[in-house]
Motif scaffolding. Structure first.
Motif, PDB file in Angstrom:
ATOM      1  N   LEU A  10       7.313  13.030 -16.584  1.00  0.00           N
ATOM      2  CA  LEU A  10       8.738  13.113 -16.842  1.00  0.00           C
ATOM      3  C   LEU A  10       9.381  12.925 -15.553  1.00  0.00           C
ATOM      4  CD1 LEU A  10       8.997  16.091 -19.443  1.00  0.00           C
ATOM      5  CD2 LEU A  10       8.830  13.615 -19.843  1.00  0.00           C
ATOM      6  N   HIS A  11      10.753  12.673 -15.456  1.00  0.00           N
ATOM      7  CA  HIS A  11      11.592  12.567 -14.371  1.00  0.00           C
ATOM      8  C   HIS A  11      10.757  11.530 -13.119  1.00  0.00           C
ATOM      9  CE1 HIS A  11      13.781  15.823 -15.832  1.00  0.00           C
ATOM     10  NE2 HIS A  11      12.820  16.531 -16.022  1.00  0.00           N
ATOM     11  N   THR A  12      10.337  10.376 -13.732  1.00  0.00           N
ATOM     12  CA  THR A  12       9.467   9.408 -13.022  1.00  0.00           C
ATOM     13  C   THR A  12      10.059   7.992 -13.208  1.00  0.00           C
ATOM     14  OG1 THR A  12       7.481  10.856 -13.062  1.00  0.00           O
ATOM     15  CG2 THR A  12       7.267   8.700 -12.371  1.00  0.00           C
ATOM     16  N   CYS A  13      10.415   7.405 -12.130  1.00  0.00           N
ATOM     17  CA  CYS A  13      10.729   6.104 -12.395  1.00  0.00           C
ATOM     18  C   CYS A  13       9.813   5.042 -11.862  1.00  0.00           C
ATOM     19  CB  CYS A  13      12.170   5.847 -11.171  1.00  0.00           C
ATOM     20  SG  CYS A  13      12.702   4.444 -11.159  1.00  0.00           S
ATOM     21  N   ALA A  14       9.508   3.910 -12.634  1.00  0.00           N
ATOM     22  CA  ALA A  14       8.474   2.969 -12.470  1.00  0.00           C
ATOM     23  C   ALA A  14       9.355   1.949 -11.285  1.00  0.00           C
ATOM     24  CB  ALA A  14       8.043   2.321 -13.476  1.00  0.00           C
ATOM     25  N   ALA A  29       5.293   4.225  -8.703  1.00  0.00           N
ATOM     26  CA  ALA A  29       6.088   5.085  -9.371  1.00  0.00           C
ATOM     27  C   ALA A  29       6.684   6.063  -8.456  1.00  0.00           C
ATOM     28  CB  ALA A  29       5.415   5.801 -10.440  1.00  0.00           C
ATOM     29  N   ARG A  30       7.933   6.676  -8.897  1.00  0.00           N
ATOM     30  CA  ARG A  30       8.413   7.699  -7.935  1.00  0.00           C
ATOM     31  C   ARG A  30       8.759   8.811  -8.708  1.00  0.00           C
ATOM     32  NH1 ARG A  30      10.277   7.463  -2.674  1.00  0.00           N
ATOM     33  NH2 ARG A  30      10.292   5.276  -2.608  1.00  0.00           N
ATOM     34  N   GLU A  31       8.476  10.013  -8.379  1.00  0.00           N
ATOM     35  CA  GLU A  31       8.999  11.310  -9.046  1.00  0.00           C
ATOM     36  C   GLU A  31      10.265  11.795  -8.162  1.00  0.00           C
ATOM     37  OE1 GLU A  31       6.118  14.323  -9.388  1.00  0.00           O
ATOM     38  OE2 GLU A  31       4.710  13.073 -10.349  1.00  0.00           O
ATOM     39  N   ALA A  32      11.014  12.444  -8.989  1.00  0.00           N
ATOM     40  CA  ALA A  32      12.445  12.844  -8.262  1.00  0.00           C
ATOM     41  C   ALA A  32      12.333  13.529  -7.003  1.00  0.00           C
ATOM     42  CB  ALA A  32      13.077  13.807  -9.157  1.00  0.00           C
ATOM     43  N   ASN A  33      12.796  13.187  -5.868  1.00  0.00           N
ATOM     44  CA  ASN A  33      12.858  13.959  -4.755  1.00  0.00           C
ATOM     45  C   ASN A  33      11.426  13.860  -4.144  1.00  0.00           C
ATOM     46  OD1 ASN A  33      15.524  14.735  -4.853  1.00  0.00           O
ATOM     47  ND2 ASN A  33      14.931  16.343  -6.183  1.00  0.00           N
ATOM     48  N   ARG A  34      10.591  12.806  -4.265  1.00  0.00           N
ATOM     49  CA  ARG A  34       9.233  12.770  -3.780  1.00  0.00           C
ATOM     50  C   ARG A  34       8.685  11.497  -3.385  1.00  0.00           C
ATOM     51  NH1 ARG A  34       5.255  16.724  -7.480  1.00  0.00           N
ATOM     52  NH2 ARG A  34       6.479  18.464  -7.640  1.00  0.00           N
ATOM     53  N   HIS A  35       7.866  11.314  -2.660  1.00  0.00           N
ATOM     54  CA  HIS A  35       7.282   9.978  -2.184  1.00  0.00           C
ATOM     55  C   HIS A  35       6.723   9.244  -3.553  1.00  0.00           C
ATOM     56  CE1 HIS A  35       8.114  10.954   1.855  1.00  0.00           C
ATOM     57  NE2 HIS A  35       7.111  12.101   1.788  1.00  0.00           N
ATOM     58  N   SER A  36       6.739   7.779  -3.264  1.00  0.00           N
ATOM     59  CA  SER A  36       6.238   7.030  -4.187  1.00  0.00           C
ATOM     60  C   SER A  36       4.694   7.049  -4.062  1.00  0.00           C
ATOM     61  CB  SER A  36       6.707   5.525  -4.205  1.00  0.00           C
ATOM     62  OG  SER A  36       6.400   4.954  -2.837  1.00  0.00           O
ATOM     63  N   TYR A  37       4.021   6.579  -5.298  1.00  0.00           N
ATOM     64  CA  TYR A  37       2.498   6.775  -5.628  1.00  0.00           C
ATOM     65  C   TYR A  37       1.998   5.481  -6.434  1.00  0.00           C
ATOM     66  CZ  TYR A  37       3.357   9.114  -9.677  1.00  0.00           C
ATOM     67  OH  TYR A  37       4.145   9.635 -11.029  1.00  0.00           O
ATOM     68  N   LYS A  38       0.883   5.242  -6.348  1.00  0.00           N
ATOM     69  CA  LYS A  38       0.475   3.909  -7.241  1.00  0.00           C
ATOM     70  C   LYS A  38      -0.451   4.417  -8.527  1.00  0.00           C
ATOM     71  CE  LYS A  38       0.714   0.332  -4.018  1.00  0.00           C
ATOM     72  NZ  LYS A  38       0.049  -0.523  -3.200  1.00  0.00           N
ATOM     73  N   LEU A  39      -0.254   3.990  -9.695  1.00  0.00           N
ATOM     74  CA  LEU A  39      -1.134   4.214 -10.899  1.00  0.00           C
ATOM     75  C   LEU A  39      -1.887   2.988 -11.083  1.00  0.00           C
ATOM     76  CD1 LEU A  39       1.390   6.207 -13.079  1.00  0.00           C
ATOM     77  CD2 LEU A  39      -0.690   7.129 -11.613  1.00  0.00           C
TER      78      LEU A  39
END
Length: 230
Positions: A10-14, A29-39
């Motif tokens: 949840l609260h995650t933007c692709a 993807a990037r979660e709210a107020n966090r660094h991006s990561y890869k899936l």
């Protein structure tokens, strides 16, 4: 979801989609107020509705043209005569007034007045940002006046609120108000599919399409580009 082995974030933007090796994909993807990561994955189903073409990276968008609308559903407290009724007048510039049980109200929509604003889909123009900036002035008075020609009792209804949302359709369906199931296989990203469905039962069309793709791919036959179900 846990019983089905599905992980929900949840609260995650692709943000983007990248090609990995020969047949792999990576969603940034990037979660709210966090660094991006890869899936990383073998398959990506882009079911982001109004955001279908907002992914960056190696995803270059759908071939089919899309159109967005900002729409209004008015919420009314129905008079006693209409409390237990739902009415939709079809095939023309008419209305629909249906029960909305979650708030013990009725929704009121109108072919002519529900769409407030429309624009052609464009990369970098986020429909939800457009919705957030829209002033949301209601058109319920015009809806009610037209409905009263057929159901005079609606004049006794009390307006409570309006729900504003983005509606996305295929540009070619603008003239017939159709709600097709759009299923598109990305030509350059193996395992990437974009899906736009206007009805909840479209999920069954998607499953049939995926089954057909599996059979056709295994036999090295060509596959139709998209399936539509009105």
């Amino acid at each position: 979801m846990l019983e089905a082995g599905i992980e929900v974030r949840l609260h995650t933007c692709a943000e983007s989609l990248e090609r990995v090796g020969d047949n792999g994909l990576a969603v940034v993807a990037r979660e709210a107020n966090r660094h991006s990561y890869k899936l990383t994955t073998r398959y990506v189903f882009n079911c982001t509705y109004s955001g279908l073409n907002q992914l960056g990276g190696d995803f270059l968008g759908t071939r089919a043209r899309l159109k967005h609308e900002i729409t209004e559903m008015a919420l009314l407290e129905a008079p006693p005569e209409l409390e237990n009724l739902g009415v939709t007048v079809m095939d023309g510039p008419f209305y629909s007034m249906m029960p909305f049980p979650s708030r013990q109200l009725h929704t009121l929509s109108h072919v002519r007045y529900t769409p407030h604003l429309h624009w052609d889909d464009e990369r970098g123009v986020d429909p939800y940002t457009q919705l957030a900036a829209y002033p949301r002035d209601t058109r319920v008075d015009r809806m009610v006046r037209d409905v009263a020609r057929y159901k005079p009792a609606v004049l006794k209804a009390n307006y409570v609120d309006s729900l504003f949302e983005v509606k996305t359709i295929l540009a070619k369906n603008e003239i017939d108000d159709g709600r097709p199931i759009f299923f598109e296989k990305h030509p350059a990203l193996h395992g990437c599919y974009s899906v736009l469905g206007g009805k909840i039962d479209n999920i069954y069309d998607v499953l049939e399409k995926l089954d057909a793709e599996s059979l056709v791919t295994s036999s090295n036959q060509s596959l139709p580009f998209a399936k539509h179900s009105s």
